[in-house]
Every structure is written in structure tokens, then in C-alpha cells.
Design an enzyme around this catalytic site. Structure first.
Site, PDB file in Angstrom:
ATOM      1  N   CYS A  96       0.973  -1.355   0.136  1.00 28.43           N
ATOM      2  CA  CYS A  96       0.070  -0.334   0.028  1.00 28.43           C
ATOM      3  C   CYS A  96       0.936   1.496   0.253  1.00 28.43           C
ATOM      4  O   CYS A  96       0.374   2.280  -0.885  1.00 28.43           O
ATOM      5  CB  CYS A  96      -1.120   0.070   1.127  1.00 28.43           C
ATOM      6  SG  CYS A  96      -0.167  -0.052   2.929  1.00 28.43           S
TER       7      CYS A  96
ATOM      8  N   CYS B 205      -4.650  -9.378   5.062  1.00 26.39           N
ATOM      9  CA  CYS B 205      -4.964 -10.797   4.431  1.00 26.39           C
ATOM     10  C   CYS B 205      -6.022 -10.727   3.747  1.00 26.39           C
ATOM     11  O   CYS B 205      -6.643 -10.627   4.605  1.00 26.39           O
ATOM     12  CB  CYS B 205      -4.284 -12.342   4.786  1.00 26.39           C
ATOM     13  SG  CYS B 205      -4.068 -13.371   4.089  1.00 26.39           S
TER      14      CYS B 205
ATOM     15  N   ILE C 172       5.230  10.156  19.537  1.00 23.72           N
ATOM     16  CA  ILE C 172       4.144  10.969  20.050  1.00 23.72           C
ATOM     17  C   ILE C 172       3.753  12.474  20.063  1.00 23.72           C
ATOM     18  O   ILE C 172       2.983  13.181  19.191  1.00 23.72           O
ATOM     19  CB  ILE C 172       3.853  11.071  21.408  1.00 23.72           C
ATOM     20  CG1 ILE C 172       3.263  11.585  21.517  1.00 23.72           C
ATOM     21  CG2 ILE C 172       5.819  11.999  21.800  1.00 23.72           C
ATOM     22  CD1 ILE C 172       3.117  12.010  23.952  1.00 23.72           C
TER      23      ILE C 172
ATOM     24  N   ARG D 233     -13.533   4.782  21.471  1.00 25.67           N
ATOM     25  CA  ARG D 233     -13.334   5.367  20.521  1.00 25.67           C
ATOM     26  C   ARG D 233     -14.329   4.625  20.132  1.00 25.67           C
ATOM     27  O   ARG D 233     -14.731   3.261  20.130  1.00 25.67           O
ATOM     28  CB  ARG D 233     -12.278   5.145  19.570  1.00 25.67           C
ATOM     29  CG  ARG D 233     -11.224   4.212  19.703  1.00 25.67           C
ATOM     30  CD  ARG D 233     -10.280   3.756  19.488  1.00 25.67           C
ATOM     31  NE  ARG D 233      -9.725   4.735  18.503  1.00 25.67           N
ATOM     32  CZ  ARG D 233      -9.093   4.461  17.058  1.00 25.67           C
ATOM     33  NH1 ARG D 233      -9.253   2.570  16.740  1.00 25.67           N
ATOM     34  NH2 ARG D 233      -8.510   4.900  15.771  1.00 25.67           N
TER      35      ARG D 233
ATOM     36  N   ARG E 106     -14.955 -12.072  -7.111  1.00 23.81           N
ATOM     37  CA  ARG E 106     -15.336 -13.673  -6.555  1.00 23.81           C
ATOM     38  C   ARG E 106     -16.785 -13.739  -6.178  1.00 23.81           C
ATOM     39  O   ARG E 106     -17.477 -12.111  -5.749  1.00 23.81           O
ATOM     40  CB  ARG E 106     -14.821 -13.790  -5.640  1.00 23.81           C
ATOM     41  CG  ARG E 106     -14.632 -15.288  -4.377  1.00 23.81           C
ATOM     42  CD  ARG E 106     -13.218 -15.563  -3.570  1.00 23.81           C
ATOM     43  NE  ARG E 106     -13.129 -15.924  -2.803  1.00 23.81           N
ATOM     44  CZ  ARG E 106     -12.427 -16.853  -2.241  1.00 23.81           C
ATOM     45  NH1 ARG E 106     -10.815 -15.243  -2.040  1.00 23.81           N
ATOM     46  NH2 ARG E 106     -12.204 -17.944  -1.490  1.00 23.81           N
TER      47      ARG E 106
ATOM     48  N   GLU F  68     -15.552 -19.896  -4.737  1.00 23.81           N
ATOM     49  CA  GLU F  68     -16.306 -18.823  -4.272  1.00 23.81           C
ATOM     50  C   GLU F  68     -17.367 -19.336  -3.601  1.00 23.81           C
ATOM     51  O   GLU F  68     -18.126 -18.476  -3.027  1.00 23.81           O
ATOM     52  CB  GLU F  68     -16.905 -18.442  -5.562  1.00 23.81           C
ATOM     53  CG  GLU F  68     -15.327 -17.715  -6.378  1.00 23.81           C
ATOM     54  CD  GLU F  68     -15.849 -17.335  -7.961  1.00 23.81           C
ATOM     55  OE1 GLU F  68     -15.797 -16.227  -8.633  1.00 23.81           O
ATOM     56  OE2 GLU F  68     -16.240 -18.132  -8.979  1.00 23.81           O
TER      57      GLU F  68
END
Length: 1326
Positions: A52, A168, A341, A416, A909, A1259
């Protein structure tokens, strides 16, 4: 550059470090070069993968180690090499997975266990997982307490947490977690999943042998030298005075600690100086006094966490401990290890980064120290955040976190809500609340003061809800006070315009404040109980149990759960993907320039904004296509696509040009900064929705392209509706798209060859089609184009059309420039051009009896196909096949393929099938709601009989004995304890206000088509066997199954010495000039077709060898395989056999069956959901390899979880993809999968029409993730019932359509955005 000795000392002007024990000395390098760039371009270590470029996937993780003279110990930690700057590593030792072990020197126990637990499929992510886990092992085994022999000091929970930041797309994570937990002394090996190791015989592990040799760094050489180099533009001040001098000259300076901010803010700017802050003592210190603890701004977040935990435990300070626990949910471990930080806070202050840390520190009253010029000053966190943005010469020095007065009653909580519970995801909103309270004589709680901080909700900086603080001060908490506080906070938290899900974010603020304040009210109250404990429950559960059940086959070694043949070299980083192939001399790199407009004329493309030297060599467009060639980029069954938009773009994401530069980085920067001059004057408005397509009659004519793909209607709809007791009329469902998120993006390498030929390495599912496209574009014969594909780093249907265009662009550039050209598409660009799954709008009308029996269904479906036809004509055909899973009585439909100015959609898929199956389930859910019946009962009532199955599926239905769904359903209901758990879920929902559970059982009927495939088997002189097939290995284990099938078929010769024949078989890469007619790998059936092809080849070879074998056995009494083959070579017997498997027309289609039960829990306050347990039974016939099929089942299911729960593939008003990074597109991670995941591969006996009685697995299980969706919906129904019980009149109906994906905002919206307010109104009602 590379040295053989191990010393790493330098003179301060040269960059010196070790990689896997090899010394590197670098005198010239661009200071913006990352460690990943260097490793992949200048070393043989290619295991670090670019997934990425944002630190969001973990594919590039390595382990760093260096000696710390202050602590007198070696520091070992994982980092993301795609963000770590090379120049920051002076004196470091770097370990990649190749350094742990390899084919030559033996594999590391991590590699062996990953392979043995079947934890690697495509393998692209596996090295990163291995290194993340190795870092955890290395740090765990520094403990003074020795672990039990063969294990580590990690607990099972720690082992799993170590890899939560890694992504993954293939496995479903369960086997990865099991491989890691096998190192934990507290793990019960019997509870772990399928593996090849006999009980108690795991590969041995010893920290002395398996950790320390890789991370020891010589103290003397690594402890003193810092890098200061004018030539590298890299400077390392060791004092604040030096730093002040460096930043005061007005140059463009980049202050560096971990460089992790570039993962979020993509930088193309060049800097005059890079200034490393990590060697200034004041920026690294940790000091404590009676007032608090202070951290230098360059202190890594991970070490801040450990220091806060240590201090919190020592002082029994829960505030510090809770801050640390919240910080552990920020980013991922390998990011926290290098991110500082101070860097996090500066991004929040200067660039409005949605920081959790800023919110936490704002709530506890932290202060910061700044260096402005040569003057230091200390200001509050409020002043810091809301002051003017820091100037380039300003430096954040330290952060002070106060100790709170232990003499008062101080309470602190933080919150959060994010798509991933354990981190690696930005929150929709974060909050931190501090309150000083007193107890009244009556037992109430009075607020002395409160600090209430909110952040990340669509505001520039974390804010304090001062109106609420002022209101609460001095008040005793009552329901009335709480109700007013909630009212005020809704007014205080106001997301700015353009923020996604603003109402949801406001509701989170209410929920979090409510959760905090209710902790001060008597939890024994029958109405006010346990809100906080309920909300916190299950948030940190691990994937802790799993069972996989399989049965053996009749065709040994087919049916054996052997490991995937390449798994261990994938773990060790030795498996070669296209981008791992070393660049040939004079190789150039290309990047795509794409349109940001959906329909516009392209007047020109300029690169004037790119800073010099740009590295640009050429710009390739339609104008440079050679004479005789065509603007041809891709081909498929239904038509072709152009390579470049010549005059007018058809969609946002349309490829305009291919910029070629000296490096991939320079090409990417140039493409990103390219300025395209558009003109829309005189053009019709673009068609961007299916509704606009209908208005403009813009459709693809499916029957015209392939008449046999027109799906068949069933029965008389009008008659069925007349028989119905109830009807649902014209209800709508909308389904969005989904991105493939293969870990390896589109990539290709084109090398000009002699005689006007071109050799192309392409990561593609269809090399044959690439060959055709390149030949057409270049104007040459197909035999001039050789396309080679060894393996793919994931595909899922996404490496067909787009992969062809990338390969063709490389080939065109290579032909023009007569130099090799390669391209590895940037993740952001890949997400924009990919297309993805087909979005659609569905309108249905259904009739049904009082009993739940369906009588008729009609659906109108508008499918957004994008601009090119691609393979879209398959979608209606497969969609209807999925829809036919139930006996509707009568089924009619009107399906239109809409031609729009959106990026062309392609196969993904379970294409069409997942939508068809989902539509069926959504309708059944609505029918059940209206009849007040259990949805599972409605499903079962409408299962097919053998007769209706034939009516709906014709020849694909097969024999009646093959219809295993009723058996699967009954087995699953029993083995999953479905009925008992349904009762338990009902009890749970009666006992819990803020958490609700749902359980659902869903079947799948999935039609597949087996296509023809070629194969070739050759036996070499030494008895080893080489196999070629027309399929591509992309993680599905096809090569493993082919290897087993070849061994089985050759073993029929019955020679001695064949026990290890499988070890002699090698399946080699696809080569379009060696094996032709390979076609497309997809549809779940390529593996079985390739197995059939090699069985035919092997049978031919056995027939050729049998006469000789008989003769030799008669003469010798026994015969070894190797002797037979040597003699056959002497006698010139043809030991190479080709075949093309073509299934019989009556057996080329068949049905797959399975079912899943999923139990889900949702948090009504936040919309968060957790899959508590999933049970799957799936019919694989006789599995060709149960371990491989199990991996396919679990991985496919998890990808379905992404579609139904998480993945939003969104575009702007012009059709340009906006969720184009790991920051905003979230596939499932380890914390999104079922906590308990049980799967069984059903053995259904002999199936004569199938290849060795096997059935597909790739699939169909994806569809079963609808059980999670239906479970979520059932939980939401319970929340709405509760809301109705409080007197609410809106949003309480059990008959509703839950959107897909059911993200946190969607779930919360359907539970009620004002859920808390309704609860409080109920309490306050007279």
C-alpha cells in the site's frame, strides 16, 4: 555497496547498516528513499512487499535492531519499511524474512509452522506476518523467565495480537493466528486448527538459535556514529542548539523521526534538508516528578505506551493505564514502533490529523513544550491545538502528562468507534473524559469538575465540550441532569460540512458521554445498569477456537491435506512475483495517468508541476501506437477495450497516458502531479447512475453478446401471485461495489527481444488474452509475444482486463523506447482504475402463503456495468442462478445491463452469485418478519425438492443423490447447537439493554461451469516430472492439487520407489508460447479442470510406459520408477504428453451446496459488531486437498464478511473513487473474523461426472457470509423492539431493509441514532 564483513562503523558522512548480516555502505542516495525502495532495488532481498505504501497493510514489515548504550541492551522492533527512510538507519541491523531462514540454510520455525498450519495462500502478505510475529518473539524472549522448551514467553493472546496490524485477503486469518499461537506456552495445541504436525511434534523452537543470531548487533560499532552528510542532505543534530541552527536558515526542511506521516499525507515535495531528531537527548527523554511524566517529542508511541503502563502499575494510576490501553488501539504495532508522540500531535495541530492521542491529552490537561527559534515555552494542549499552525522553524520538544491528585475521586475513561476494534483504523469519533467527583450524603455523585474531549468527528482539532463541562460542574448526577447533558453535547459536537456520517458521529458523542456518566449511577438499579461494562464487553476477544473436520479420499495422494507446495518459500520470501524479478539493464518504469472526469475531451497533459529533475523519459499515449497497431488494451469474450482514451474520456479512472521515468517513484510522482486539460463544452452530461441510464436508454444488449447466457424464467408469475395469501410489492434493495484488494497490485515487466519480439511478465489471470492484446496493439503476430506468469499475489477476478492494459502499456513503451519497461501500479491508482464488483438496484415483488411458502417472485434489476462491456453479460446469468436457490413457485425478472460513465466493472469472486443469493435472503427475511416466523423456518420450507431443483437448474441439478443441502442443513442445525443457542440468544437479549445478539442459518446453492483447460506432463531422465497447465496459481492451491493429481495418475503404473513420487513433480509457470489456449483462470473450477487435463496426460504416459514396464517386471521381478524412466529414454519412448480437457456438455455445469450458522453481537450505542461464532458445512464432494479447500472456504467467507460488513467502495459526484487507500477502505482484519470458527468439509462419496469426485470451493462460501448479515439484522430487530418498548414510534418496525455493507453507521442508524435519548425519555416519563 555491499560488504562481506559484519562491522557497521562509519565516519559520519556515509550511511552504513546491515541487512541480514551483510554490511552496506551507501555514499549517494536520495534522502527520500525508503528502506523498502532500497531493499527491493539494491539488494537481493525481495521479501518486503509493497502492498500500500501507507503503512496500512503490513506486507513490508521488517525488524530493526541496534544496541542502546544508555540501556545497555539491544533494541528490537518491527517497522513498516515502505515509510522508514533509509538514511534514518545508520548503524542499524535490518532483518527480513530471508534472514530468518531459507532454502539454502534451512527454514526458521516460523516459516515451518506457517506452512504446516496452511497459513499462506497467495503468499504476498506472508513475509510481513512472519516478521511482525518474529518481532514479538524476540521481545518476549528477553524475559528473565525462561519459557518451556519449544515455546516462547508469549501468551496465546499476545501471539495473536502481534499480527493484528497485518492484512491478508486470502486466508481468513484463522490459520495465521493458529501458527502464531503454536509458539505460546499457554496455547492448547489440540484447540488449534488443521496442521501437518503430529501431536507434540511441532518444529523445535529455541530463542538462542531462532532469535538472537538475527538481532545481535555489535555494541562498539553501533553505539556512537550519527549520520551528517551534505551530499545526502541528511543531518543529525545532537543538541537543541544544533537543531535551532539547522532550522533557522529558511530552507525547506523535513523533520524526521519515523516518517509515518507520509503514509497519510502523500508528499511529492522535495526538501533541502532532512533533519533527524532522534539523537537529541531532550527529545528522547522520559522524566518524572511529583507533577507528572514528561516524554520527549521524538519518543516512539510504543515506548510511551510501555512507560505509561509501567508507571500506572507502579503508582496504581488507572488514568495512565487507560491512556496506554487506548493508545494500543492507535495504528498498528509496526507503526507505533517508529511513530513519535510529537509527530502525531504536530500532524493534528498543523494538518488537522484525526488524532486519538491529542484527544486523550486534551482531556487530562497535558501541556507541551515548544522551541520557537531559540526560545522555549510551555503551553496547554488547548493553546497548542488552537494556536496558529506551527511555523517551519518551530519544534515540539516534549509532552507532559500530569499525575492526578490521588486525594480526590478522579475518574477517567476513553472511547473510540472504528471499523476495526483493535486498531489500524481511524475512528469515526474518539473521546476522553476526566471527572473529579464527590459523594453526597444521600449516596449520590456530585461533579467538582469535568474535562470532556471529543475528536476525529469532522473537526479540525480535538475539542472540549465546555458547555457540558460547565453544566455538570457542581451538580449531583440524576437522570434529569444526564438528559440535559446529552442534549447539550448534541449541540456541542457539530461535524463540519462534507464530513461523512455526521448524524452518526453526533450520536457517538451522546453514547460515549452516556456510557461515562452512567458509571456514577447505582449499577444495581433495575433500569440503570451496566451500560459501560456492556459496551466494553467482547471488545478485545481473540480468535481463540476453531475446528476443521475433513474426510479422506479414494485417490491417494489426492485428498491428502498436504501443505500448499509453495507455502514455505512464500514464508521465507523466496517465492518470486512479477515485481521481484530483477530489473534488466536500462530498465525504465511507468505509471498511469488517469482521468478525473467522467466524460470530457482531453486537450493535453502537462507535467510542469513536477519538480526538476523529474526523471521523466517519455509519455506514452495513443499517439505513439506504431503503424499497423491499434489502440487496443484488453480483450474478452464480449468485446475489446481501448488502451488509452484518445480524444475523449469515458469515465473517471479512464487511462489517458503512461508516463515513463527512471524509477517507479519518479513515475508515480509524475503521474500524480500530471495536469490534464479537460474540455466538456458541447458534450452531453455523463451518465453516472442506473436511473440516468434508464432515462437515456443506455444499455448493453446481453443476448446479442451471448444468447445462451440469457437466464430462464420459471413458471407463471401471475398465477403464483394469485395463489398468494400475502404480497410484498415493489420493495427496493441497493447493493454497492467492492474492491478486490489483492495484496499485489497490477504489475508487469516488458522486455524487447530479438526479431521484433516481446517478452512480458504479467500478474494476470489470463496470459493468453494479454498476448492477444499486446499483439494487436503493437501490430505483430501473436507468436512475437511471449507472456509468462508464475504466480499472482491475489486476484479474485481483478487481474483480467486491467492487468491486460498495464501489460500492454509496458509493452508499447518498451517497443517505442527499445528498453525494458516495468510498472507496479500505486495502490491509490489501482483502486481508482479497478472497477470492482457490479453495483445494482433491485426492485422486487413477492407472493407467499400464510405458512411461509413462496408462490411467486418478480425482480427488476438495474446493473451498473460501467462504460465497457468487459464480462458483464455473465452477471445476469449468474445472478439468477444465485436467486434460484429457493423454490419461488414462479420466478420472472427484467434485468438490464446499464452502460454508464463509471469505471467498467468486472468479475469479482462470486460475481452475480453473491448478489443473487443475497437478494433471496433479504426477501426471505422480509417475509419472515411480516409473518412473525423464524427466518430459518421460511428458508427450510422453501428448499427445493429434487423435482423443483431440476425445474430451476435443469441439467446442472445432477442426480437426486447429489442434492445434499437438506442433509447439510440438518447436520449443521444439530452440530452447531442452533436451537439451543437461539434460546440462549433470546435470554441474552432480554437481559441486556446495550448489547444485542442475533443468530442466523443460511444455505448456499451455487452453480458453476467447468471450462476446457490444457495440460502437459513431461518425465525427465532422472524420473522427475515437470507439469504445465492452463491455469494460474493465485493462492487457490491449484499447483498443489495438480501435483497431487499428476502423482495419482502416474502411480497407476505400479512401480517400486514411487512412495515419494509427489516430491519429484514440479508445476512450472505459464508460458503462452509453450502451452496454448490457457484461457482465463476463474470461476472456482480451474483447479479441477487442470487436474483433469494432467490426469489425461499422465494416463497417456502410463499407456506408453505400460508395455515396457510389463517386460521389465517379467525380466527383473520388480521395477523401480527411476529404472523404468531411464530405460524409456533409452528406447526413445515419448515421455511428454499434451492434452486438452473438455468436459462433456451434460456435466460441465453442477451445483455446490453448503450452509453456515453465524452468531453476532452488536453494540446498540455505537453500531459495533462482533462475530461470536460461525459454523460451516460445505460439500466438496471428495476434496482434492482438504487443507487447501478449507483455506478457500474460510478465506472466501471472510471476503464475504468484508462485503456485508465493512467495505465501502465509494465515488464522488463525478464517479471518481474516493475510498482509494488503506485509510478509508477497510477489508476484514484479524479482529473482524469469527471468534470461534468451525468448518467441516463434507465427504459425499463417488461423483462419476466430477473430476475425481471433487467439487469447487473457491467462491461459493463467500455467499455464506450472508449469515453474518442476517445475524446482524436479527440483533438490530431486537434493538428496535426494545426501542418500541420505550414508547418510540419511529424506527421500531421489524420489517426493514438493512443496508449493505452493514457498517457501524448503518447498524447504529437502524438501531436508532437517538437510542440513548429514547431510553432517558422513558425513564423520565411520568
Amino acid at each position: 555497496m555491499e560488504k562481506n564483513d559484519f562491522a557497521v562503523a562509519g565516519d559520519g558522512s556515509r550511511l552504513v547498516f546491515e541487512v541480514n548480516g551483510k554490511r552496506f555502505e551507501v555514499e549517494e542516495v536520495d534522502p527520500s528513499t525508503t528502506l523498502l525502495d532500497f531493499l527491493r532495488s539494491a539488494t537481493p532481498f525481495k521479501s518486503v512487499k509493497l502492498g500500500c505504501g501507507e503503512g496500512g497493510c503490513g506486507a513490508c514489515v521488517v525488524v530493526l535492531s541496534r544496541f542502546n548504550p544508555v540501556l545497555n541492551q539491544t533494541e528490537i522492533f518491527s517497522v513498516s519499511s515502505c515509510l522508514t527512510l533509509l538514511c534514518s538507519l545508520n548503524g542499524f541491523s535490518i532483518t527480513t524474512t530471508e534472514g530468518l531462514g531459507n532454502t539454502k540454510h534451512g527454514f526458521h520455525p516460523i516459516h515451518q509452522r506457517f506452512a504446516g498450519f496452511h497459513a499462506s495462500q497467495c503468499g504476498f502478505c506472508t513475509p510481513g506476518f512472519c516478521m511482525s510475529f518474529f518481532s514479538a518473539l524476540a521481545n518476549a524472549d528477553t524475559s528473565a523467565q525462561p519459557p518451556p522448551s519449544g515455546f516462547s514467553n508469549l501468551t496465546a493472546s499476545q501471539a495473536q495480537t502481534a499480527v493484528t496490524g497485518n492484512l491478508c485477503r486470502c486466508t481468513g486469518y484463522r490459520p495465521i493466528a493458529d501458527a502464531c499461537k503454536s509458539f505460546a506456552a499457554d496455547a492448547d495445541i489440540e484447540d488449534l486448527g488443521m496442521n501437518v504436525f503430529a501431536k507434540g511434534e511441532l518444529p523445535p523452537y529455541d530463542p538462542e538459535d531462532d532469535v538472537w543470531p538475527y538481532v545481535r548487533v555489535c555494541k562498539q560499532e553501533c553505539s556512537s556514529t550519527v549520520l551528517n552528510s551534505e551530499s545526502l542532505s541528511w543531518f543529525t543534530p545532537v543538541s537543541l542548539e544544533e537543531l535551532s541552527s539547522l532550522v533557522a536558515d529558511g530552507a525547506r526542511n523535513k523533520l524526521v523521526v519515523g516518517n509515518t506521516g507520509t503514509g497519510y499525507y502523500k508528499e511529492a515535495e522535495r526538501y533541502d534538508k532532512y533533519i533527524d531528531l532522534r539523537y537529541i537527548p531532550e527529545l528522547l527523554m522520559v522524566t518524572k516528578d511529583e507533577s507528572g511524566i514528561e516524554f520527549g517529542a521524538a519518543f516512539p508511541i510504543s515506548r510511551v505506551i510501555s512507560s505509561l503502563k509501567e508507571e500506572g502499575e507502579g503508582k496504581s494510576d488507572l488514568v495512565l493505564t487507560k491512556i496506554a490501553q487506548h493508545m494500543e488501539r492507535v495504528a498498528s504495532i509496526f507503526i507505533r514502533n517508529s511513530a513519535s508522540i510529537g509527530g502525531n500531535l504536530v500532524m493534528a495541530q498543523r494538518r488537522s490529523f484525526p488524532s486519538d492521542i491529542a484527544t486523550l491529552l486534551l482531556a487530562v490537561g497535558s501541556t507541551v513544550a515548544l522551541l520557537r527559534g531559540r526560545t522555549q515555552e510551555r503551553i496547554t494542549m488547548d493553546e497548542f491545538l488552537y494556536g496558529p499552525p506551527l511555523a517551519p522553524t518551530d519544534v515540539l520538544l516534549s509532552v507532559h502528562i500530569p499525575f492526578l491528585d490521588s486525594g480526590s475521586r478522579v475518574c477517567f475513561e476513553s472511547y473510540r468507534a472504528a471499523p476495526r476494534p483493535l486498531g489500524n483504523a481511524l475512528p469515526y469519533l474518539n473521546a476522553a473524559f476526566l471527572a473529579d467527583v464527590s459523594f453526597t450524603e444521600s449516596g449520590g455523585v456530585s461533579f467538582n469538575y469535568a474535562r470532556l474531549a471529543f475528536g476525529a468527528y469532522g473537526t479540525d482539532h480535538a475539542t472540549r465540550a465546555r458547555e457540558v463541562e460547565e453544566y455538570l460542574a457542581g451538580k449531583t448526577l440524576t437522570v434529569e441532569v444526564l438528559d440535559e447533558a446529552v442534549r447539550i453535547v448534541k449541540l456541542s459536537v457539530e461535524p463540519k460540512d462534507g464530513t461523512t456520517h455526521p448524524a452518526y458521529r453526533k450520536s457517538l458523542a451522546v453514547s460515549f458521554l452516556f456510557s461515562f456518566l452512567t458509571t456514577f449511577i447505582d449499577v444495581s438499579s433495575p433500569t440503570f445498569f451496566g451500560s459501560l461494562s456492556e459496551v466494553a464487553a467482547a471488545s478485545n476477544e481473540e480468535t481463540d477456537t476453531a475446528k476443521q473436520l475433513v474426510e479422506s479420499s479414494d485417490y491417494y495422494p489426492v485428498g491428502e491435506p498436504i501443505p500448499k507446495v509453495e507455502a514455505i518459500i512464500q514464508a521465507s520470501g523466496e517465492a518470486v512475483y512479477v515485481d521481484d524479478i530483477p530489473s534488466p539493464p536500462r530498465c525504465l518504469h511507468g505509471a498511469l495517468v488517469y482521468s478525473t472526469k467522467p466524460l470530457a475531451r482531453v486537450k493535453g497533459v502537462s507535467f510542469e508541476a513536477v519538480q526538476e529533475p523529474s526523471g521523466i523519459v517519455d509519455v506514452i499515449s495513443a499517439k505513439v501506437i506504431p503503424q499497423g497497431g491499434q489502440n487496443f488494451g484488453a480483450t474478452a469474450l464480449f468485446g475489446s477495450e481501448y488502451l488509452f482514451a484518445d480524444d475523449t474520456t469515458a469515465s473517471a479512472g479512464d487511462i489517458i497516458a503512461f508516463v515513463v521515468a527512471r524509477s517507479q517513484k519518479e513515475a508515480n510522482v509524475a503521474a500524480r502531479m500530471a495536469q490534464v486539460d479537460y474540455d466538456t463544452q458541447g458534450l452531453d452530461p455523463p451518465i453516472l447512475t442506473v436511473e440516468e441510464a434508464v432515462e437515456n436508454s443506455s444499455f448493453f444488449d446481453t443476448p446479442f453478446y451471448e444468447p445462451h447466457l440469457k437466464p430462464e424464467m420459471v413458471g407463471d408469475f401471475s398465477k403464483g401471485m394469485a395463489e398468494a395469501d400475502h404480497k410484498i410489492l415493489s420493495q427496493e434493495i441497493t447493493l454497492g461495489s467492492q474492491y478486490y484488494f489483492y495484496m499485489e497490485t497490477q504489475t508487469a515487466l516488458a522486455i524487447p527481444d530479438e526479431d521484433n519480439c516481446m517478452v512480458v511478465y504479467s500478474s494476470v489471470q489470463s496470459p493468453e488474452y494479454v498476448q492477444i492484446a499486446i499483439a494487436r496493439c503493437l501490430g505483430v503476430s501473436e507468436h512475437n509475444v511471449r507472456v509468462i506468469t508464475r504466480r499472482l499475489g491475489g486476484a479474485f477476478g481483478g487481474k483480467c482486463q486491467r492487468a491486460m492494459k498495464v501489460a500492454t502499456a509496458c509493452a508499447l513503451a518498451a517497443q517505442k523506447l527499445r528498453r525494458p519497461v516495468r510498472s507496479y501500479i500505486d495502490r491509490n491508482a489501482d483502486m481508482i482504475i479497478a472497477g470492482g464488483r457490479h453495483p445494482m438496484k433491485i426492485t422486487y415483488t413477492v407472493g407467499f402463503k400464510e405458512s411461509g411458502k413462496l408462490t411467486a417472485l418478480h425482480v427488476d434489476i438495474l446493473i451498473d456495468a460501467g462504460f465497457f462491456i468487459d464480462v458483464s453479460p455473465f452477471i445476469p446469468y449468474m445472478l439468477v442462478a444465485g436467486l434460484k436457490k429457493y423454490d419461488w413457485g414462479a420466478l420472472s425478472f427484467d434485468i438490464k445491463l446499464c452502460k454508464t460513465n463509471n469505471t467498467s466493472k468486472s468479475m469479482m469472486r462470486a460475481p452475480g452469485d453473491v448478489q443473487g443469493n443475497f437478494i433471496a435472503e433479504a426477501i426471505v427475511e422480509r417475509v419472515a418478519s411480516l409473518l412473525s416466523m423464524e427466518a430459518s423456518s421460511v428458508r427450510e420450507i422453501n428448499f427445493h425438492t429434487s423435482e423443483s431443483l431440476k425445474l430451476f437448474y435443469a441439467e446442472a441439478a445432477g442426480e437426486a443423490s447429489e442434492y445434499t443441502l437438506p442433509r447439510i442443513w440438518d447436520d449443521l442445525i444439530r452440530s452447531s447447537c442452533y436451537m439451543e443457542r437461539t434460546v440462549a440468544v433470546e435470554q441474552f437479549n432480554r437481559s441486556n439493554i446495550w448489547r444485542k445478539r442475533g443468530i442466523s442459518c443460511v444455505p448456499v446453492v451455487y452453480k458453476v461451469t467447468v471450462s476446457g483447460k490444457p495440460g502437459k506432463v513431461s518425465i525427465l531422465n532422472d524420473g522427475s516430472v515437470v507439469v504445465e497447465v492452463g491455469g494460474i496459481e493465485m493462492g487457490q492451491g491449484m499447483y498443489t492439487k495438480v501435483k497431487q493429481a499428476t502423482t495419482y495418475a502416474l502411480s497407476l503404473i505400479k512401480c517400486d520407489g514411487m512412495d515419494n513420487l509427489i516430491e519429484k513433480v514440479r508445476v512450472v509457470q505459464s508460458d503462452t508460447l509453450s502451452l496454448v489456449q490457457g484461457g482465463l483462470t476463474g470461476g472456482s473450477t480451474t483447479s479441477e479442470a487442470c487436474c483433469a487435463a494432467v490426469i489425461q496426460c499422465s494416463t497417456l504416459l502410463v499407456e506408453r510406459l505400460s508395455p515396457l514396464a510389463t517386460t521389465l517386471k517379467d525380466e527383473q521381478g520388480s521395477l523401480e520408477w527411476n529404472d523404468l524412466i531411464r530405460e524409456a529414454h533409452k528406447q526413445s519412448i515419448n515421455l511428454a504428453a499434451n492434452s486438452y480437457f473438455l468436459p462433456e456438455s451434460t456435466s460441465k455445469q453442477y451445483l455446490n451446496y453448503g450452509a453456515a450458522v453465524s452468531e453476532v453481537e452488536i453494540c446498540v450505542l455505537t453500531g459495533e459488531k462482533s462475530i461470536l461464532r460461525t459454523d460451516i458445512i460445505y460439500d466438496c464432494g471428495q476434496s482434492l486437498n482438504p487443507a487447501v479447500d478449507m483455506g478457500q472456504i474460510e478465506g472466501s467467507f471472510t471476503q464475504g464478511v468484508g462485503f456485508f460488513m465493512l467495505e465501502e467502495y465509494l465515488t464522488n459526484e463525478e464517479g471518481l473513487v474516493t475510498t482509494n487507500s488503506t485509510w478509508d477502505y477497510k477489508i476484514p482484519s484479524l479482529d473482524n473474523v469469527p471468534k470461534e470458527f468451525n468448518a467441516k468439509v463434507l465427504h459425499t462419496g463417488h461423483l462419476p461426472d466430477r473430476v475425481l469426485s471433487s467439487k469447487a470451493s473457491g467462491e461459493p462460501p463467500l455467499v455464506l457470509a450472508a449469515s453474518v448479515y442476517c445475524g446482524i439484522r436479527a440483533a438490530v430487530v431486537e434493538a428496535r423492539k426494545q426501542l418500541k418498548g420505550w414508547g418510540a414510534t419511529q424506527g421500531t418496525d421489524a420489517d426493514f431493509q438493512l443496508d449493505v455493507p452493514a457498517t457501524l453507521p448503518v447498524v447504529k442508524q437502524h438501531c436508532g441514532l437517538d437510542y440513548v435519548e429514547a431510553y432517558l425519555r422513558n425513564l423520565l416519563a411520568p
